[in-house]
Scaffold this active site. Structure first.
Site, short mmCIF file in Angstrom:
data_model
loop_
_atom_site.label_atom_id
_atom_site.label_comp_id
_atom_site.label_asym_id
_atom_site.label_seq_id
_atom_site.Cartn_x
_atom_site.Cartn_y
_atom_site.Cartn_z
N HIS A 244 0.90 -1.28 -0.14
CA HIS A 244 -0.04 -0.04 -0.10
C HIS A 244 1.02 1.29 0.02
CE1 HIS A 244 -3.41 2.20 2.18
NE2 HIS A 244 -3.50 2.43 0.92
N ARG A 387 -14.30 11.48 -2.94
CA ARG A 387 -13.37 11.15 -3.52
C ARG A 387 -13.42 11.47 -4.88
NH1 ARG A 387 -9.02 7.55 -1.20
NH2 ARG A 387 -9.80 7.42 0.81
P1 GTP Z 1 -6.01 6.91 0.45
O1 GTP Z 1 -6.36 7.14 -0.73
O2 GTP Z 1 -7.07 6.78 1.57
O3 GTP Z 1 -5.00 5.68 0.71
O4 GTP Z 1 -5.06 8.07 1.27
P2 GTP Z 1 -3.70 8.90 0.97
O5 GTP Z 1 -2.69 8.24 1.79
O6 GTP Z 1 -3.47 8.97 -0.53
O7 GTP Z 1 -3.99 10.41 1.58
P3 GTP Z 1 -3.99 11.71 0.97
O8 GTP Z 1 -2.75 12.06 0.36
O9 GTP Z 1 -5.29 11.79 0.16
O10 GTP Z 1 -4.39 12.83 1.99
C1 GTP Z 1 -5.29 12.52 2.88
C2 GTP Z 1 -5.72 13.80 3.54
O11 GTP Z 1 -4.47 14.04 4.56
C3 GTP Z 1 -6.11 14.96 2.70
O12 GTP Z 1 -6.97 15.63 3.34
C4 GTP Z 1 -4.69 15.55 2.91
O13 GTP Z 1 -5.04 16.98 2.64
C5 GTP Z 1 -4.10 15.38 4.13
N1 GTP Z 1 -2.49 15.72 4.07
C6 GTP Z 1 -1.89 14.85 3.10
N2 GTP Z 1 -0.64 15.17 3.32
C7 GTP Z 1 -0.49 16.03 4.60
C8 GTP Z 1 0.50 16.62 5.09
O14 GTP Z 1 1.63 16.71 4.84
N3 GTP Z 1 0.07 17.39 6.30
C9 GTP Z 1 -1.09 17.65 6.70
N4 GTP Z 1 -1.38 18.42 7.89
N5 GTP Z 1 -2.09 16.90 6.17
C10 GTP Z 1 -2.10 16.44 4.89
C1 SPV Z 2 -7.85 3.45 0.99
O1 SPV Z 2 -8.89 3.56 1.89
O2 SPV Z 2 -6.67 3.16 1.48
C2 SPV Z 2 -8.37 3.92 -0.12
C3 SPV Z 2 -9.72 4.09 -0.77
O3 SPV Z 2 -7.18 4.01 -1.34
S1 SPV Z 2 -10.35 2.61 -1.33
O4 SPV Z 2 -10.16 2.41 -2.74
O5 SPV Z 2 -11.95 2.74 -1.02
O6 SPV Z 2 -9.93 1.57 -0.37
MN MN Z 3 -5.25 3.74 -0.18
#
Ligand code: GTP
Ligand code: SPV
Ligand code: MN
Length: 609
Positions: A244, A387
């Protein structure tokens, strides 16, 4: 193309058998053409399932609202149905596969009544790449077809590749809402009640059976189900890693590039890190992938990663031109939005998009919503797990080599999570096994990406794989150790780091500005790979010296010190928690090496006290 044109006898029979069970009105093959995509989108708009967005704001894009009960993964309805409970291990929901298949066969019986069964042949990874895996998803959800067409490589070209007897991972999916004669959804998102939802994996037979949910990882079966839960089992058996993880390329002002992967739990910053725009002058970051990495050794003894996906299923709230310019650009056309708010002029809006709601909006629950900034308790207009589904190629940051079938050689692996205290901004492991230890102890605040958990509480999420490992997590730790042992040349293994962007002050504000400023940490990681980083040895591992990372604007000297300090008492509490509550779960499957590292960490901390 008709199902009778399928030349793969086993595939054809498998489809017809499922159709006989689920009794759809008709069977349609997702051929991967843009004409079919457009036709399906048009039918969804006409039937009221989604709204067409303003072509001047978001060309060729739509916004869906799901059922309020179906907004995220459901971990307590996600099953690893291996033959024995032991094989699934202590961190997975296990059910007996025979009993589960009986239950689910009953649920599938007639479940597609009044609907169309779509056949989605898809490839995870570039078509024909030796690392790629083919799956076929059977679904009665047009939303799933459309999303799969963005997230994976779909179509008749996959069937061509399968030929008459090629191997595919069989994936069943039904939203679990049969229609009676003359009944229609009336544009409502179809799904089944929670107690009928099943997201099931049969690791021994490599099958996926999903029922009752139309959302994200529950329903787009190439993603978490195939590319992580089933692939983690394949990876264990075949000697590679299915993780992941985001994959990024970082280039120094001197023009030297390195590739970095990062495993952070859901909604903990992978997409943002993969697309960041460095604040450090002269540095450049490009994107290979934002959620999943498959890694294998190349002939040169280095670990190579591919992104098996073709799109981004990214968290909308918090995404703005300031925080993630590249994601905003990727999602400005040809995008499916889910559970965002829709403005009067048919654009999307969400909390943290960077500007106030331009007048009343329709919120994700289909109600009119007027922003009231004086009301701190106002319910958000977008669901916290709203999303966007956008083609990866549309990100301006996408690296030229993102689809290279041989992958990119990885120099560094980051682990991380949301930790308001204790865990410093960054530390590095001494070697591979110590890095495996760091991965095994990762903890994070729970986010809205899973439905049935208490947001904000901290849980251990080893390797950010807790909800995604298809087998015993103790064996998974051992597999990581084995991969290190299998390296022909230990010096070519990636270096392993533990990062934390989410430390908070006494007012609960983030101390570290994050986003583009994370490039300061990436620069240090890069330098550590080069052997030029300024470092200090600490009881928890190798850390930047206090002057090694330039302080971003808004961070005081005292805060920087706090971010880079080893909190001895905090870490001792961490050790105690791991010893009492985390490691014992894995019983005799916990690799000995890891308990030795835990003892060592405790001894180091006590010596430093
Ligand atoms: P999944 O798709 O669920 O696996 O999530 P992800 O790990 O890709 O997380 P993503 O980058 O979409 O960030 C999720 C949330 O965290 C968003 O609301 C971002 O704005 C916030 N976020 C990401 N990076 C940072 C950071 O460096 N600092 C803070 N404070 N928030 C962050
Ligand atoms: C996560 O939950 O880590 C995601 C979104 O990337 S989902 O595809 O719904 O699992
Ligand atoms: Mn994910």
């Amino acid at each position: 193309m008709n199902v009778n044109d399928i030349k793969h006898a086993k595939l054809k029979k498998w489809i017809l058998d499922f159709a006989e069970l689920t009794t759809p009105e008709q069977i349609v093959i997702a051929d991967g053409s843009s004409a079919q995509y457009d036709e399906l989108i048009a039918s969804q708009i006409a039937d009221g399932y989604c709204v067409a967005l303003n072509p001047e704001k978001k060309p060729h894009s739509v916004a869906y609202n799901s059922d309020p009960s179906d907004v995220a993964r459901v971990e307590n309805r996600t099953y690893i149905a291996s033959k024995t409970k032991e094989a699934a291990g202590p961190t997975n929901n296990w059910i007996d596969p025979v009993a589960l298949k009986e239950t689910m066969t009953d649920l599938y019986r007639g479940s597609m009544k009044g609907r169309t069964l779509y056949v989605i042949p898809f490839s995870m990874g570039p078509l024909g790449s030796p690392i790629a895996k083919i799956g076929v998803e059977l679904t009665d959800s047009i939303y799933v077809v459309l999303n799969m067409m963005i997230m994976t490589r779909v179509g008749t070209k996959v069937l061509d590749l399968l030929g008459t007897d090629g191997y595919f991972v069989p994936c069943y999916h039904s939203v679990g809402k049969p229609l009676a004669e003359g009944e229609s959804d009336n544009g409502q998102w179809p799904c089944a009640p929670l107690e009928h939802k099943y997201i099931s994996h049969f690791p021994e037979t490599r099958e996926i059976w999903s029922y009752g949910s139309g959302y994200g990882g529950n329903a787009l079966l190439g993603k978490k189900c195939l590319a992580l839960r089933i692939a983690s089992v394949l990876a264990r058996d075949e000697g590679w890693l299915a993780e992941h993880m985001l994959i990024l390329k970082i280039t120094s002002p001197e023009g030297k590039s390195r590739y970095v992967t990062g495993a952070f739990p859901s909604a903990c910053g992978k997409t943002n890190l993969a697309m960041l725009i460095p604040t450090v002058p002269g540095w450049k970051v490009e994107t290979i992938g934002d959620d999943i990495a498959w890694m294998k050794f190349g002939d040169d003894g280095r670990l190579y990663a591919i992104n098996p996906e073709a799109g981004f299923f990214g968290v909308a709230p918090g995404t703005s031109l300031q925080s993630n310019y590249n994601a905003m650009k990727a999602a400005e056309k040809n995008t499916i939005f889910t559970n965002c708010a829709v403005t009067e002029d048919k654009d999307v809006w969400w909390e943290g998009i960077g500007y106030d709601a331009p007048g009343p909006v329709i919120d994700w629950l289909n109600n009119e919503w007027v922003q009231d900034k004086s009301n701190k308790d106002q319910k958000p207009a977008a669901n916290p797990n709203a999303r966007f589904t956008a083609p990866a190629a549309q990100a301006p940051s996408i690296a030229a080599e993102w689809e290279d079938p041989k992958g990119v050689p990885i120099s560094a692996i980051l682990f991380g999570g949301r930790r308001p205290k204790t865990v410093p901004l960054v530390h590095m492991s001494h070697d591979w096994n110590h890095g495996v230890f760091l991965g095994s102890i990762v903890g994070s605040e729970i986010t809205a990406a899973a439905l049935d958990l208490k947001v904000g509480t901290i849980r251990r999420d080893p390797f950010a794989m807790l909800p995604f490992c298809g087998y015993h997590m103790g064996e998974y730790f051992q597999h990581w150790i084995n991969i290190g042992k299998a390296a022909k040349d230990q010096s070519k293994l990636p270096k392993i780091f533990y990062v934390n962007w989410f430390r908070r002050d006494e007012n609960k504000h983030f101390i570290w500005p994050g986003f583009g400023e994370n490039s300061r940490v990436l620069k240090w990681v890069f330098e550590a790979c080069e052997g030029t980083a300024k470092t200090v040895d600490t009881p928890i591992g190798v850390m930047p010296s206090i002057d090694a990372i330039d302080r971003p604007e808004g961070v005081t000297e005292a805060q920087m010190k706090e971010l880079l300090e080893v909190d001895i008492d905090g870490w001792l509490a961490e050790v105690a928690d791991i010893r009492e509550n985390h490691y014992p779960k894995f019983g005799d499957k916990l690799p000995k090496e890891l308990s030795v590292f835990l003892d060592q960490l405790e001894a180091n901390l006590k010596a430093a006290k």
